[in-house]
Design a protein around this motif. Structure first.
Motif, PDB file in Angstrom:
ATOM      1  N   ALA A   1       0.814  -1.217   0.000  1.00  0.00           N
ATOM      2  CA  ALA A   1       0.000   0.000   0.000  1.00  0.00           C
ATOM      3  C   ALA A   1       0.849   1.269   0.000  1.00  0.00           C
ATOM      4  O   ALA A   1       0.306   2.372   0.025  1.00  0.00           O
ATOM      5  CB  ALA A   1      -0.928  -0.001   1.204  1.00  0.00           C
ATOM      6  N   ASN A   2       2.162   1.091  -0.004  1.00  0.00           N
ATOM      7  CA  ASN A   2       3.089   2.227  -0.001  1.00  0.00           C
ATOM      8  C   ASN A   2       2.797   3.182   1.170  1.00  0.00           C
ATOM      9  O   ASN A   2       2.751   4.392   1.001  1.00  0.00           O
ATOM     10  CB  ASN A   2       3.034   2.956  -1.335  1.00  0.00           C
ATOM     11  CG  ASN A   2       4.337   3.662  -1.636  1.00  0.00           C
ATOM     12  OD1 ASN A   2       5.354   3.426  -0.982  1.00  0.00           O
ATOM     13  ND2 ASN A   2       4.304   4.538  -2.629  1.00  0.00           N
ATOM     14  N   LYS A   3       2.591   2.594   2.348  1.00  0.00           N
ATOM     15  CA  LYS A   3       2.289   3.382   3.545  1.00  0.00           C
ATOM     16  C   LYS A   3       3.541   4.040   4.096  1.00  0.00           C
ATOM     17  O   LYS A   3       4.660   3.627   3.797  1.00  0.00           O
ATOM     18  CB  LYS A   3       1.661   2.497   4.621  1.00  0.00           C
ATOM     19  CG  LYS A   3       0.282   2.009   4.304  1.00  0.00           C
ATOM     20  CD  LYS A   3      -0.303   1.275   5.482  1.00  0.00           C
ATOM     21  CE  LYS A   3      -1.754   0.920   5.203  1.00  0.00           C
ATOM     22  NZ  LYS A   3      -2.399   0.346   6.365  1.00  0.00           N
ATOM     23  N   GLU A   4       3.311   5.017   4.926  1.00  0.00           N
ATOM     24  CA  GLU A   4       4.405   5.693   5.621  1.00  0.00           C
ATOM     25  C   GLU A   4       4.773   4.879   6.860  1.00  0.00           C
ATOM     26  O   GLU A   4       3.910   4.476   7.627  1.00  0.00           O
ATOM     27  CB  GLU A   4       3.969   7.110   6.016  1.00  0.00           C
ATOM     28  CG  GLU A   4       5.091   8.014   6.438  1.00  0.00           C
ATOM     29  CD  GLU A   4       6.096   8.294   5.329  1.00  0.00           C
ATOM     30  OE1 GLU A   4       7.288   8.414   5.656  1.00  0.00           O
ATOM     31  OE2 GLU A   4       5.690   8.377   4.147  1.00  0.00           O
ATOM     32  N   TYR A   5       6.066   4.648   7.057  1.00  0.00           N
ATOM     33  CA  TYR A   5       6.547   3.885   8.209  1.00  0.00           C
ATOM     34  C   TYR A   5       6.412   4.753   9.451  1.00  0.00           C
ATOM     35  O   TYR A   5       6.876   5.888   9.485  1.00  0.00           O
ATOM     36  CB  TYR A   5       8.013   3.481   7.980  1.00  0.00           C
ATOM     37  CG  TYR A   5       8.539   2.516   8.999  1.00  0.00           C
ATOM     38  CD1 TYR A   5       8.249   1.169   8.915  1.00  0.00           C
ATOM     39  CD2 TYR A   5       9.330   2.947  10.049  1.00  0.00           C
ATOM     40  CE1 TYR A   5       8.734   0.269   9.845  1.00  0.00           C
ATOM     41  CE2 TYR A   5       9.823   2.063  10.983  1.00  0.00           C
ATOM     42  CZ  TYR A   5       9.522   0.725  10.876  1.00  0.00           C
ATOM     43  OH  TYR A   5      10.014  -0.154  11.803  1.00  0.00           O
ATOM     44  N   SER A   6       5.777   4.210  10.487  1.00  0.00           N
ATOM     45  CA  SER A   6       5.501   5.002  11.685  1.00  0.00           C
ATOM     46  C   SER A   6       6.092   4.341  12.926  1.00  0.00           C
ATOM     47  O   SER A   6       6.649   3.243  12.866  1.00  0.00           O
ATOM     48  CB  SER A   6       3.987   5.149  11.864  1.00  0.00           C
ATOM     49  OG  SER A   6       3.416   3.891  12.174  1.00  0.00           O
ATOM     50  N   ALA A   7       5.932   5.002  14.052  1.00  0.00           N
ATOM     51  CA  ALA A   7       6.406   4.473  15.324  1.00  0.00           C
ATOM     52  C   ALA A   7       5.689   3.175  15.676  1.00  0.00           C
ATOM     53  O   ALA A   7       6.291   2.275  16.280  1.00  0.00           O
ATOM     54  CB  ALA A   7       6.212   5.507  16.425  1.00  0.00           C
TER      55      ALA A   7
ATOM     56  N   LYS B   1      16.194  -1.275   9.867  1.00  0.00           N
ATOM     57  CA  LYS B   1      16.582  -0.043  10.564  1.00  0.00           C
ATOM     58  C   LYS B   1      17.537   0.801   9.733  1.00  0.00           C
ATOM     59  O   LYS B   1      17.571   2.025   9.883  1.00  0.00           O
ATOM     60  CB  LYS B   1      17.260  -0.377  11.899  1.00  0.00           C
ATOM     61  CG  LYS B   1      16.277  -0.752  12.969  1.00  0.00           C
ATOM     62  CD  LYS B   1      16.849  -0.892  14.347  1.00  0.00           C
ATOM     63  CE  LYS B   1      18.301  -0.708  14.517  1.00  0.00           C
ATOM     64  NZ  LYS B   1      18.802  -0.897  15.869  1.00  0.00           N
ATOM     65  N   LYS B   2      18.295   0.181   8.848  1.00  0.00           N
ATOM     66  CA  LYS B   2      19.282   0.905   8.039  1.00  0.00           C
ATOM     67  C   LYS B   2      18.657   1.590   6.821  1.00  0.00           C
ATOM     68  O   LYS B   2      19.301   2.447   6.206  1.00  0.00           O
ATOM     69  CB  LYS B   2      20.390  -0.044   7.596  1.00  0.00           C
ATOM     70  CG  LYS B   2      21.207  -0.554   8.765  1.00  0.00           C
ATOM     71  CD  LYS B   2      22.258  -1.529   8.326  1.00  0.00           C
ATOM     72  CE  LYS B   2      22.998  -2.051   9.546  1.00  0.00           C
ATOM     73  NZ  LYS B   2      23.927  -3.117   9.208  1.00  0.00           N
ATOM     74  N   LYS B   3      17.450   1.200   6.479  1.00  0.00           N
ATOM     75  CA  LYS B   3      16.775   1.811   5.328  1.00  0.00           C
ATOM     76  C   LYS B   3      16.259   3.187   5.713  1.00  0.00           C
ATOM     77  O   LYS B   3      15.821   3.409   6.838  1.00  0.00           O
ATOM     78  CB  LYS B   3      15.624   0.932   4.837  1.00  0.00           C
ATOM     79  CG  LYS B   3      16.039  -0.475   4.443  1.00  0.00           C
ATOM     80  CD  LYS B   3      17.027  -0.469   3.311  1.00  0.00           C
ATOM     81  CE  LYS B   3      17.432  -1.879   2.923  1.00  0.00           C
ATOM     82  NZ  LYS B   3      18.505  -1.921   1.964  1.00  0.00           N
ATOM     83  N   LEU B   4      16.295   4.093   4.770  1.00  0.00           N
ATOM     84  CA  LEU B   4      15.935   5.483   5.064  1.00  0.00           C
ATOM     85  C   LEU B   4      14.500   5.833   4.714  1.00  0.00           C
ATOM     86  O   LEU B   4      13.959   6.797   5.253  1.00  0.00           O
ATOM     87  CB  LEU B   4      16.899   6.423   4.326  1.00  0.00           C
ATOM     88  CG  LEU B   4      18.378   6.239   4.673  1.00  0.00           C
ATOM     89  CD1 LEU B   4      19.241   7.151   3.814  1.00  0.00           C
ATOM     90  CD2 LEU B   4      18.622   6.489   6.143  1.00  0.00           C
ATOM     91  N   THR B   5      13.895   5.071   3.825  1.00  0.00           N
ATOM     92  CA  THR B   5      12.522   5.379   3.423  1.00  0.00           C
ATOM     93  C   THR B   5      11.587   4.221   3.804  1.00  0.00           C
ATOM     94  O   THR B   5      12.033   3.114   4.099  1.00  0.00           O
ATOM     95  CB  THR B   5      12.431   5.643   1.904  1.00  0.00           C
ATOM     96  OG1 THR B   5      12.939   4.505   1.211  1.00  0.00           O
ATOM     97  CG2 THR B   5      13.228   6.885   1.522  1.00  0.00           C
ATOM     98  N   SER B   6      10.309   4.494   3.759  1.00  0.00           N
ATOM     99  CA  SER B   6       9.311   3.550   4.255  1.00  0.00           C
ATOM    100  C   SER B   6       9.224   2.262   3.443  1.00  0.00           C
ATOM    101  O   SER B   6       9.171   1.168   4.008  1.00  0.00           O
ATOM    102  CB  SER B   6       7.936   4.216   4.284  1.00  0.00           C
ATOM    103  OG  SER B   6       7.933   5.259   5.208  1.00  0.00           O
ATOM    104  N   ARG B   7       9.156   2.380   2.130  1.00  0.00           N
ATOM    105  CA  ARG B   7       8.936   1.200   1.295  1.00  0.00           C
ATOM    106  C   ARG B   7      10.023   0.140   1.495  1.00  0.00           C
ATOM    107  O   ARG B   7       9.694  -1.037   1.695  1.00  0.00           O
ATOM    108  CB  ARG B   7       8.819   1.616  -0.170  1.00  0.00           C
ATOM    109  CG  ARG B   7       8.290   0.535  -1.062  1.00  0.00           C
ATOM    110  CD  ARG B   7       7.727   1.153  -2.338  1.00  0.00           C
ATOM    111  NE  ARG B   7       7.506   0.158  -3.361  1.00  0.00           N
ATOM    112  CZ  ARG B   7       6.399  -0.554  -3.483  1.00  0.00           C
ATOM    113  NH1 ARG B   7       5.426  -0.388  -2.623  1.00  0.00           N
ATOM    114  NH2 ARG B   7       6.283  -1.429  -4.446  1.00  0.00           N
TER     115      ARG B   7
END
Length: 145
Positions: A33-39, A111-117
């Protein structure tokens, strides 16, 4: 003592399976769904990592109890020739360690990835693989009784 540890190990496994299922679907849905990664996503991944490592520690304690080690009295040949002994003494422990390694690698890589997808992709792949590995080596005949 053995019965208590076995009881804890068996019932903690439900929590591990539930969290792996949630974390895997969370990763798949977030990626698709290409969501934004959140807490919240971070907490799900972290809690899954924590409960699975606790399960590993409980399993190691259970494996090293005298009652369990007595199963090796016939030697490795007997353990490998009996499907039940092979499952409990060899296959289950090794595959669960592999699942924990997959969970740990997935958590570290995400954790090393910078974007959500890409974060969701790492979680979906590694947590999903760990979930499948766990499902294949659960002693279902003993667990569902």
């Amino acid at each position: 003592m053995y019965d208590t540890i076995q009881f804890i190990h068996s019932y903690w496994a439900y929590l591990v399976l539930f969290m792996l299922l949630i974390a895997s679907f969370n990763g798949i849905i977030g990626f698709a769904a290409n969501k934004e990664y959140s807490a919240t996503n971070f907490r799900i991944a972290l809690f899954t990592l924590i409960v699975s490592h606790i399960q590993l520690l409980i399993g190691i304690v259970l494996y090293l109890t005298p009652q369990n080690l007595a199963r090796f009295d016939g030697g490795m040949g007997e353990a490998m020739s009996s499907p039940a002994l092979r499952l409990y003494l060899i296959e289950h422990p090794l595959m669960m360690i592999l699942a924990i390694v997959l969970i740990t690698i997935g958590y570290s890589k995400h954790k090393k990835k910078l974007t959500s997808r890409p974060k969701f992709k790492m979680l979906a792949i590694f947590y999903g693989l760990a979930f499948v590995v766990v499902l294949t080596r659960i002693p279902w005949s003993a667990w569902l009784n």
